[in-house]
Design a protein around this motif. Structure first.
Motif, PDB file in Angstrom:
ATOM      1  N   HIS A  30       6.455  21.473  49.208  1.00 35.12           N
ATOM      2  CA  HIS A  30       6.780  22.696  49.930  1.00 35.12           C
ATOM      3  C   HIS A  30       6.234  23.947  49.227  1.00 35.12           C
ATOM      4  O   HIS A  30       6.055  24.992  49.857  1.00 35.12           O
ATOM      5  CB  HIS A  30       8.298  22.819  50.097  1.00 35.12           C
ATOM      6  CG  HIS A  30       8.877  21.786  51.020  1.00 35.12           C
ATOM      7  ND1 HIS A  30       8.496  21.664  52.342  1.00 35.12           N
ATOM      8  CD2 HIS A  30       9.800  20.812  50.809  1.00 35.12           C
ATOM      9  CE1 HIS A  30       9.165  20.676  52.906  1.00 35.12           C
ATOM     10  NE2 HIS A  30       9.959  20.142  52.005  1.00 35.12           N
ATOM     11  N   ARG A  45       5.279  22.845  62.848  1.00 38.56           N
ATOM     12  CA  ARG A  45       5.060  24.266  62.573  1.00 38.56           C
ATOM     13  C   ARG A  45       3.650  24.591  62.075  1.00 38.56           C
ATOM     14  O   ARG A  45       3.309  25.754  61.878  1.00 38.56           O
ATOM     15  CB  ARG A  45       6.068  24.751  61.536  1.00 38.56           C
ATOM     16  CG  ARG A  45       5.853  24.194  60.134  1.00 38.56           C
ATOM     17  CD  ARG A  45       6.969  24.629  59.188  1.00 38.56           C
ATOM     18  NE  ARG A  45       6.709  24.253  57.809  1.00 38.56           N
ATOM     19  CZ  ARG A  45       6.953  23.074  57.289  1.00 38.56           C
ATOM     20  NH1 ARG A  45       7.492  22.124  58.059  1.00 38.56           N
ATOM     21  NH2 ARG A  45       6.694  22.814  56.016  1.00 38.56           N
ATOM     22  N   ILE A  68      10.589  20.542  62.694  1.00 33.80           N
ATOM     23  CA  ILE A  68      10.029  21.229  61.531  1.00 33.80           C
ATOM     24  C   ILE A  68       8.599  20.786  61.241  1.00 33.80           C
ATOM     25  O   ILE A  68       7.788  21.555  60.720  1.00 33.80           O
ATOM     26  CB  ILE A  68      10.923  20.990  60.288  1.00 33.80           C
ATOM     27  CG1 ILE A  68      12.287  21.663  60.472  1.00 33.80           C
ATOM     28  CG2 ILE A  68      10.255  21.484  59.022  1.00 33.80           C
ATOM     29  CD1 ILE A  68      12.245  23.175  60.534  1.00 33.80           C
ATOM     30  N   LEU A  95      11.079  28.344  58.897  1.00 36.41           N
ATOM     31  CA  LEU A  95      10.410  27.095  59.282  1.00 36.41           C
ATOM     32  C   LEU A  95      10.700  26.759  60.747  1.00 36.41           C
ATOM     33  O   LEU A  95       9.825  26.303  61.479  1.00 36.41           O
ATOM     34  CB  LEU A  95      10.862  25.942  58.380  1.00 36.41           C
ATOM     35  CG  LEU A  95      10.602  26.080  56.880  1.00 36.41           C
ATOM     36  CD1 LEU A  95      11.045  24.810  56.148  1.00 36.41           C
ATOM     37  CD2 LEU A  95       9.141  26.366  56.595  1.00 36.41           C
ATOM     38  N   LEU A 105      15.560  28.814  54.889  1.00 37.18           N
ATOM     39  CA  LEU A 105      14.514  28.024  55.535  1.00 37.18           C
ATOM     40  C   LEU A 105      14.424  28.281  57.046  1.00 37.18           C
ATOM     41  O   LEU A 105      13.716  27.576  57.754  1.00 37.18           O
ATOM     42  CB  LEU A 105      14.755  26.520  55.287  1.00 37.18           C
ATOM     43  CG  LEU A 105      14.696  26.062  53.823  1.00 37.18           C
ATOM     44  CD1 LEU A 105      15.016  24.567  53.725  1.00 37.18           C
ATOM     45  CD2 LEU A 105      13.325  26.345  53.214  1.00 37.18           C
TER      46      LEU A 105
END
Length: 274
Positions: free
Chosen positions: A174, A137, A134, A29, A26
């Motif tokens: 996600h 983004r 996060i 991200l 991840l």
């Protein structure tokens, strides 16, 4: 008196993970979030803890505390925004150097709210219950998320009006990324116990109740001392989010807060997600 930091337009953002770090799969991200902020004119500095995650935490408690302390004491860093929350920030709490914290914003939610409340209660420095790194983004931010920069850039003595969201996200998706990160599908509804309109005035304290309740009875949860030294006994508005507590556990936690004197001088309690 409460001390309010100020965020400049070209500030340097320090990213550290006092709770959970980010798994290798991840990392993109984090990089996306940093790039978006740099496009807006910010400089972003990421600590080592951001890039690791082991046993429900980014790194050992001492390392997390040392990195946070260093960023708080670094004059080259203006605001700290963790990548996201987590579960075990409390392990690092007694290793933080509260006496040396400089006047700068710390912003986040979830497990980070434990850190935010502890800083404010111990030092009188205002903290920001707001977006995680996060969440920044996206190609753009929804109006509720985007207001973070305006709030943190409000001059001392000036004011800013914030408004409720129109819609909120029910759950993460996600596997279906959104240009603004959040999937805002559910209508926001305000309710009051009395079913009447409510008007309240006071200083905001709060966070995720699952987390902040663990400050009760510790040196980091002295609400009485905070009211005396920093509020001149002004009223408090508690804002609380319930992440995982079942109804009876929530009830026990609220009673414990009451018995600990946290609701003394309270004029209103607001609940977010539950």
């Amino acid at each position: 008196m409460i001390t309010y930091p100020f965020l400049d337009k070209k500030a340097t953002i320090g990213v550290t993970a006092p709770s959970s770090g980010v798994e290798p799969e991840l990392h993109d991200l984090v990089k996306q979030s940093c790039s978006r902020l740099e496009e807006k004119g910010f400089r972003v500095v990421c600590g080592d803890t951001v890039w690791t995650q082991n046993k429900a935490k980014s790194s050992p408690a001492m390392k997390r505390a040392q990195e946070f302390n260093a960023m708080m004491q670094d004059d080259g860093i203006d605001v700290i925004i963790p990548p996201w929350g987590g579960e075990l920030l409390i392990e690092a709490l007694d290793k933080l150097d509260f006496a040396s914290l400089k006047n700068k914003w710390v912003m986040g939610y979830s497990d980070t709210s434990l850190l935010l409340l502890a800083i404010t209660l111990k030092t009188g420095i205002a903290t920001a219950h707001g977006t995680n790194l996060i969440d920044l983004r996206g190609e753009y931010s929804d109006e509720t998320t985007a207001v973070w920069q305006r709030v943190l850039s409000t001059e001392v003595g000036a004011s800013i009006t914030q408004y409720s969201s129109v819609k909120y996200q029910k759950k993460w998706q996600h596997d279906h990324p959104s240009p603004c990160v959040f999937h805002l599908t559910e209508s926001t509804i305000w309710k009051s116990v009395s079913r009447d309109s409510v008007k309240a005035k006071g200083r905001l304290l709060g966070g995720c109740i699952d987390i902040i309740r663990h400050l009760i009875g510790t040196p980091y949860g002295d609400v009485k001392n905070f009211r005396k030294n920093y509020l001149n006994n002004e009223p408090i508005i508690w804002y609380l989010e319930n992440c995982e507590l079942k109804t009876t556990d929530l009830r026990r936690s609220l009673v414990q807060m009451q018995l600990a004197g946290w609701f003394d001088g309270c004029t209103c309690v607001m609940f977010g997600r539950s």
